[in-house]
Design a protein around this motif. Structure first.
Motif, mmCIF file in Angstrom:
data_model
loop_
_atom_site.group_PDB
_atom_site.id
_atom_site.type_symbol
_atom_site.label_atom_id
_atom_site.label_comp_id
_atom_site.label_asym_id
_atom_site.label_seq_id
_atom_site.Cartn_x
_atom_site.Cartn_y
_atom_site.Cartn_z
ATOM 1 N N SER A 52 123.678 142.858 38.931
ATOM 2 C CA SER A 52 123.721 141.521 38.341
ATOM 3 C C SER A 52 123.149 140.510 39.331
ATOM 4 C CB SER A 52 125.168 141.152 37.987
ATOM 5 O OG SER A 52 125.273 139.787 37.674
ATOM 6 N N ILE A 53 122.284 139.627 38.801
ATOM 7 C CA ILE A 53 121.705 138.562 39.625
ATOM 8 C C ILE A 53 122.082 137.235 38.989
ATOM 9 C CG2 ILE A 53 119.584 137.584 40.582
ATOM 10 C CD1 ILE A 53 118.257 140.308 40.187
ATOM 11 N N ILE A 70 124.202 138.499 44.181
ATOM 12 C CA ILE A 70 123.582 139.746 43.721
ATOM 13 C C ILE A 70 124.627 140.840 43.910
ATOM 14 C CG2 ILE A 70 121.648 141.344 44.015
ATOM 15 C CD1 ILE A 70 120.136 139.054 45.412
ATOM 16 N N THR A 71 125.104 141.428 42.831
ATOM 17 C CA THR A 71 126.216 142.368 42.921
ATOM 18 C C THR A 71 125.962 143.589 42.062
ATOM 19 O OG1 THR A 71 127.372 141.190 41.142
ATOM 20 C CG2 THR A 71 127.951 140.601 43.402
ATOM 21 N N ALA A 72 126.520 144.723 42.510
ATOM 22 C CA ALA A 72 126.486 145.950 41.713
ATOM 23 C C ALA A 72 127.690 145.946 40.782
ATOM 24 C CB ALA A 72 126.513 147.173 42.628
ATOM 25 N N VAL A 126 111.638 137.845 41.766
ATOM 26 C CA VAL A 126 111.812 139.203 42.285
ATOM 27 C C VAL A 126 110.460 139.684 42.782
ATOM 28 C CG1 VAL A 126 112.499 141.575 41.782
ATOM 29 C CG2 VAL A 126 113.682 139.676 40.674
ATOM 30 N N GLY A 127 110.337 139.846 44.108
ATOM 31 C CA GLY A 127 109.091 140.345 44.668
ATOM 32 C C GLY A 127 107.889 139.492 44.350
ATOM 33 N N THR A 136 116.672 141.998 49.334
ATOM 34 C CA THR A 136 115.490 141.599 50.104
ATOM 35 C C THR A 136 114.357 141.095 49.205
ATOM 36 O OG1 THR A 136 114.558 143.850 50.060
ATOM 37 C CG2 THR A 136 116.028 143.281 51.899
ATOM 38 N N MET A 137 114.368 141.465 47.929
ATOM 39 C CA MET A 137 113.293 141.092 47.008
ATOM 40 C C MET A 137 113.525 139.748 46.311
ATOM 41 S SD MET A 137 112.824 144.838 45.235
ATOM 42 C CE MET A 137 111.744 144.237 43.937
ATOM 43 N N VAL A 138 114.773 139.327 46.221
ATOM 44 C CA VAL A 138 115.114 138.148 45.420
ATOM 45 C C VAL A 138 115.001 136.877 46.257
ATOM 46 C CG1 VAL A 138 117.000 136.941 44.223
ATOM 47 C CG2 VAL A 138 116.545 139.358 43.758
ATOM 48 N N ARG A 139 114.427 135.861 45.670
ATOM 49 C CA ARG A 139 114.381 134.526 46.256
ATOM 50 C C ARG A 139 114.924 133.534 45.236
ATOM 51 N NH1 ARG A 139 113.794 137.371 49.775
ATOM 52 N NH2 ARG A 139 112.212 137.443 51.436
#
Length: 238
Positions: free
Chosen positions: A8-9, A16-18, A61-62, A95-98
């Motif tokens: 989840s974002i 950002i969580t699983a 994302v990226g 690391t991909m999310v801004r």
């Protein structure tokens, strides 16, 4: 039913969580409160789901385009209405999310409405098709009409025709363009499509007069406006 792993974002909380959810797509829709769409496809068959929003807190994302609102990364499809667990690692997603945001676009600033506009009044009882200048708002149009308008319609010129509200005993009719039949007094005004303000009527008066017929309580046939003016001219001269 065993759940699947998803990520989840949440840009509002910047988290950002699983999480674990049902593999059925109807439960995935329940996460958003609406049917989501695939915003991006990720390696190993994973997909980023989101709903369509125009502005608000967002994320990329990226290097993707901003995604407004919450997102959910799920695994590949196992079949109709079924998803597998996400395969990308939570640490890789972090690391991909801004974080970013998309602002609501400013509302356009409308110019002030015109002080007055040119209108046309049609009165079958008086037998007139005349130009008039009125203030650029509905109350002024209804004053020229003689009361509250019953309904309005768009005519061939793009103008709007307002029809007066009449009682059941009124028997004075207007016919426009040989086919549009109206009862009672009418007013034609233009409308600016960009602002919605009243504008000068676009229809030319002389052209309109050739397309107007009248019919009163004693008339067996429709009488063209121009014919009525011709027959009335000698009497007026006297």
């Amino acid at each position: 039913m065993r759940g699947i792993r998803a990520i989840s974002i949440d840009p509002a909380a910047r988290s950002i969580t699983a999480i674990e959810i049902s593999p059925e797509t109807r439960f995935v829709s329940g996460f958003f409160g609406a049917k989501p769409k695939v915003a991006a496809k990720l390696p190993k068959g994973d997909a980023l789901l989101t709903t369509v929003r125009e502005y608000g807190e967002a994320f990329t994302v990226g290097g993707s385009r901003p995604v407004v609102g919450p997102g959910l990364i799920v695994g590949r499809r196992n079949g109709p209405g079924d998803r597998a667990s996400v395969r990308i690692a939570l640490a890789d997603v972090v690391t991909m999310v801004r974080w970013t945001s998309v602002e609501m676009p400013p509302r356009p600033v409308l110019p002030p409405p015109p002080a007055s506009v040119g209108a046309i009044v049609i009165d079958p009882k008086l037998g007139i098709v005349e130009e008039a200048v009125i203030a650029a708002h509905m109350p002024a149009a209804e004053r020229l009409l003689g009361g509250v308008h019953d309904w309005n319609m768009r005519i061939l010129s793009g103008d709007y025709l307002l029809s007066a509200k009449t009682d059941r005993n009124y028997r004075w009719w207007v016919r426009l363009y040989g086919e549009v039949k109206l009862i009672g007094r009418c007013v034609i005004v233009g409308v600016d499509e960009e602002t919605g303000y009243f504008a000068d009527a676009a229809v030319r008066l002389e052209q309109l007069r050739k397309q107007v017929d009248f019919r009163g309580p004693d008339d067996k046939l429709w009488v063209r406006y121009s014919d009525r003016q011709t027959t009335a001219a000698p009497a007026a001269a006297e």
